[in-house]
Design a protein around this motif. Structure first.
Motif, PDB file in Angstrom:
ATOM      1  N   ILE A  33       0.770  -1.067  -0.313  1.00  0.00           N
ATOM      2  CA  ILE A  33      -0.127  -0.454  -0.295  1.00  0.00           C
ATOM      3  C   ILE A  33       0.891   1.156  -0.022  1.00  0.00           C
ATOM      4  O   ILE A  33       0.681   2.171  -0.637  1.00  0.00           O
ATOM      5  CB  ILE A  33      -1.338  -0.234   0.832  1.00  0.00           C
ATOM      6  CG1 ILE A  33      -2.003   1.316   1.062  1.00  0.00           C
ATOM      7  CG2 ILE A  33      -0.318  -0.280   2.303  1.00  0.00           C
ATOM      8  CD1 ILE A  33      -2.283   1.242   0.122  1.00  0.00           C
ATOM      9  N   ASP A  34       2.040   1.069   0.267  1.00  0.00           N
ATOM     10  CA  ASP A  34       2.906   2.223   1.067  1.00  0.00           C
ATOM     11  C   ASP A  34       3.151   2.718  -0.416  1.00  0.00           C
ATOM     12  O   ASP A  34       3.804   3.761  -1.072  1.00  0.00           O
ATOM     13  CB  ASP A  34       4.395   2.426   1.741  1.00  0.00           C
ATOM     14  CG  ASP A  34       2.899   2.746   3.221  1.00  0.00           C
ATOM     15  OD1 ASP A  34       3.029   3.119   3.862  1.00  0.00           O
ATOM     16  OD2 ASP A  34       3.408   1.297   4.312  1.00  0.00           O
ATOM     17  N   GLY A  35       3.799   1.340  -1.097  1.00  0.00           N
ATOM     18  CA  GLY A  35       4.447   1.869  -2.672  1.00  0.00           C
ATOM     19  C   GLY A  35       3.499   2.170  -3.852  1.00  0.00           C
ATOM     20  O   GLY A  35       4.238   2.329  -4.531  1.00  0.00           O
ATOM     21  N   LEU A  36       2.311   2.185  -3.650  1.00  0.00           N
ATOM     22  CA  LEU A  36       1.657   2.875  -4.833  1.00  0.00           C
ATOM     23  C   LEU A  36       1.843   4.210  -5.211  1.00  0.00           C
ATOM     24  O   LEU A  36       1.819   5.496  -4.130  1.00  0.00           O
ATOM     25  CB  LEU A  36      -0.078   2.288  -4.079  1.00  0.00           C
ATOM     26  CG  LEU A  36      -0.758   1.088  -4.397  1.00  0.00           C
ATOM     27  CD1 LEU A  36      -1.927   1.069  -3.950  1.00  0.00           C
ATOM     28  CD2 LEU A  36      -0.516  -0.037  -5.213  1.00  0.00           C
ATOM     29  N   ALA A  37       1.858   4.393  -7.001  1.00  0.00           N
ATOM     30  CA  ALA A  37       2.273   5.971  -6.971  1.00  0.00           C
ATOM     31  C   ALA A  37       1.290   6.344  -7.574  1.00  0.00           C
ATOM     32  O   ALA A  37       0.528   6.726  -8.570  1.00  0.00           O
ATOM     33  CB  ALA A  37       2.796   6.062  -8.454  1.00  0.00           C
ATOM     34  N   LEU A  38       0.399   7.089  -6.505  1.00  0.00           N
ATOM     35  CA  LEU A  38      -0.629   7.496  -5.785  1.00  0.00           C
ATOM     36  C   LEU A  38      -0.434   9.465  -5.767  1.00  0.00           C
ATOM     37  O   LEU A  38       0.204  10.300  -4.747  1.00  0.00           O
ATOM     38  CB  LEU A  38      -2.047   7.474  -5.413  1.00  0.00           C
ATOM     39  CG  LEU A  38      -2.470   5.870  -5.223  1.00  0.00           C
ATOM     40  CD1 LEU A  38      -3.244   5.208  -4.368  1.00  0.00           C
ATOM     41  CD2 LEU A  38      -3.476   6.275  -6.426  1.00  0.00           C
ATOM     42  N   ASP A  39      -0.005   9.735  -7.224  1.00  0.00           N
ATOM     43  CA  ASP A  39       0.601  11.543  -6.809  1.00  0.00           C
ATOM     44  C   ASP A  39      -0.953  12.386  -5.688  1.00  0.00           C
ATOM     45  O   ASP A  39      -2.374  12.203  -6.480  1.00  0.00           O
ATOM     46  CB  ASP A  39       0.504  11.677  -8.297  1.00  0.00           C
ATOM     47  CG  ASP A  39       1.692  10.943  -8.963  1.00  0.00           C
ATOM     48  OD1 ASP A  39       2.569  10.520  -7.685  1.00  0.00           O
ATOM     49  OD2 ASP A  39       2.476  11.684 -10.167  1.00  0.00           O
ATOM     50  N   GLY A  40      -0.174  13.511  -4.840  1.00  0.00           N
ATOM     51  CA  GLY A  40      -1.372  14.427  -4.307  1.00  0.00           C
ATOM     52  C   GLY A  40      -2.738  13.356  -3.937  1.00  0.00           C
ATOM     53  O   GLY A  40      -2.998  13.842  -3.351  1.00  0.00           O
TER      54      GLY A  40
END
Length: 440
Positions: A33-40
């Motif tokens: 979950i912490d490594g997901l690339a969710l900008d903003g």
């Protein structure tokens, strides 16, 4: 579901909703979950953050996007401190069951537990791909099981009768049936825990229920039920316990075998299985007491055809040309049936032989009828009158005699003795009566 697919799905949701809840109850994605690339997007761990803190953060940052993640189930509405936030947000699911629901296009969340029970079947991508082509959005658990069975049996349609045809076809090898065979598709059904679903479907449509159900026993019951439903007379005691008990559902057995017999791609398998079943039931012995009229509409077994031929042969011999209309009517009915149908005569030697048997009987019936019309013999005043009478009528003795022998010769390769007595009788009349009369 891959990390990229999760990211794309979350990005699409967060583009339309400022807050997204993700309850990963089985913690399948806790490590990524912490490594997901969710900008903003601000990730909030609901299990570690007080609800009040989350509410305040959301209210103080109206332009911020929040992903609220938890490994616990959703709280009951009366105990959910974030209910107002949840009602204006969106929930996200990424567990394998939710993925399957989405991939299959199913709209019923109640199927989540059922899909988990079918994990063995759904583990294979090729099976899931074939299942997708059959599934409808509103399908329930029973619909899914039926379509999974269709996939395993490689049936053309997700219907019981199509599945049975496939399963029973696999019990025939090179035209020889093995009623004890365990088809590969049947082994796959058992390996994927779908055997109970199969027998539940059989019971619902045919009324078949047994403490130890088997494909062999089901086949015997279907065939015997069809035979007994069309029999005009008392069911033989030895067969009574094979008849399916529910009368309305038993009618489905006759519908099934009728379609099976008329299916140009599968009737050969039906023939082989029906012969094997008749042999196991010792049907030939049970038919001895039935007349052709009682068996007129029974098309289930080949032995019925042989019994009808034997009965008609005896009538022709004993009747000596009288009351042949009934014989011809019975012959016409059997020719319209399955085993002696001239349209199938090219299929195999036995069908040709049965069709030839009726050709022989028809010729014999006409031969004896013609003799009966000349019971007093015939004489001619001169050669011209003899020639004219032979040309107009008497040639039929020669013609029918030859038609009979041509047809009877086609039966001989099977080893059946059904026409032997009739052949001798016709030979006696032709050689001992017609030829002397004509010669004189």
């Amino acid at each position: 579901m891959s990390n990229q697919r999760i990211t794309d799905s979350l990005t699409a949701l967060l583009a339309n909703y400022p807050v997204v809840f993700w309850h990963d109850v089985e913690a399948e994605f806790a490590s990524v979950i912490d490594g997901l690339a969710l900008d903003g997007v601000q990730l909030v761990r609901l299990d570690d953050t007080p609800a009040l803190r989350i509410k305040l953060d959301i209210e103080r940052a109206p332009d911020q996007r929040f992903l609220i993640y938890s490994t616990r189930p959703e709280s009951e509405p009366t105990k959910d401190w974030l209910l107002d936030v949840r009602l204006r947000s969106k929930s996200f699911r990424a567990d394998s069951t939710s993925i399957l629901l989405e991939d299959l296009g199913l709209t019923t969340q109640a199927l989540r537990h059922h899909l988990k029970e079918r994990a063995k079947f759904l583990r294979a991508k090729d099976r899931v791909d074939r299942l997708k082509r059959l599934v409808l959005p509103g399908d329930g658990a029973l619909d899914l099981d039926r379509k999974m069975l269709a996939v395993l049996t490689r049936s053309d349609q997700p219907e019981l009768f199509a599945m049975l045809q496939r399963l029973y076809a696999a019990m025939v090898v090179d035209g020889v049936a093995d009623l004890a065979a365990q088809p590969k598709a049947w082994q796959d059904i058992a390996a994927n825990d779908l055997t109970p679903a199969f027998w539940a479907l059989v019971q619902a449509q045919l009324g078949y229920a047994d403490a130890s159900p088997s494909l062999r026993d089901l086949l015997l019951r279907i065939l015997v039920t069809d035979f007994c439903r069309n029999l005009d007379g008392e069911v033989p005691r030895q067969l009574a316990h094979f008849v399916l008990p529910a009368r309305t559902l038993a009618a489905n057995a006759s519908v099934f075998v009728s379609h099976w017999r008329s299916d140009i791609a599968h009737f050969g398998n039906y023939n082989a299985l029906a012969r094997a079943a008749a042999q196991e039931l010792d049907l030939a012995g049970l038919l001895a007491g039935f007349s052709a009229e009682q068996l007129t509409d029974c098309m289930t077994f080949e032995d019925v055809e042989l019994r009808v031929v034997q009965d008609l042969k005896q009538r022709i011999v004993l009747g000596a040309g009288a009351n042949m209309d009934v014989v011809h009517a019975l012959i016409a009915r059997r020719r319209d049936g399955h085993w002696a149908n001239p349209l199938l005569a090219s299929a195999n030697e036995r069908t040709r032989a049965l069709a030839a048997s009726y050709d022989a009987l028809s010729a014999a019936a006409d031969f004896f009828s013609l003799k009966a019309s000349h019971a007093a013999g015939f004489s001619f005043p001169d050669a011209g009158a003899a020639f004219a009478q032979y040309r107009n009528e008497l040639f039929r003795f020669d013609q029918l005699y030859r038609h009979f022998h041509t047809a009877a010769d086609a039966v001989e390769p099977t080893g059946w003795a059904v026409l032997h007595g009739l052949r001798d009788t016709i030979e006696g009349v032709y050689s001992g009566w017609f030829i002397p009369q004509l010669s004189t």
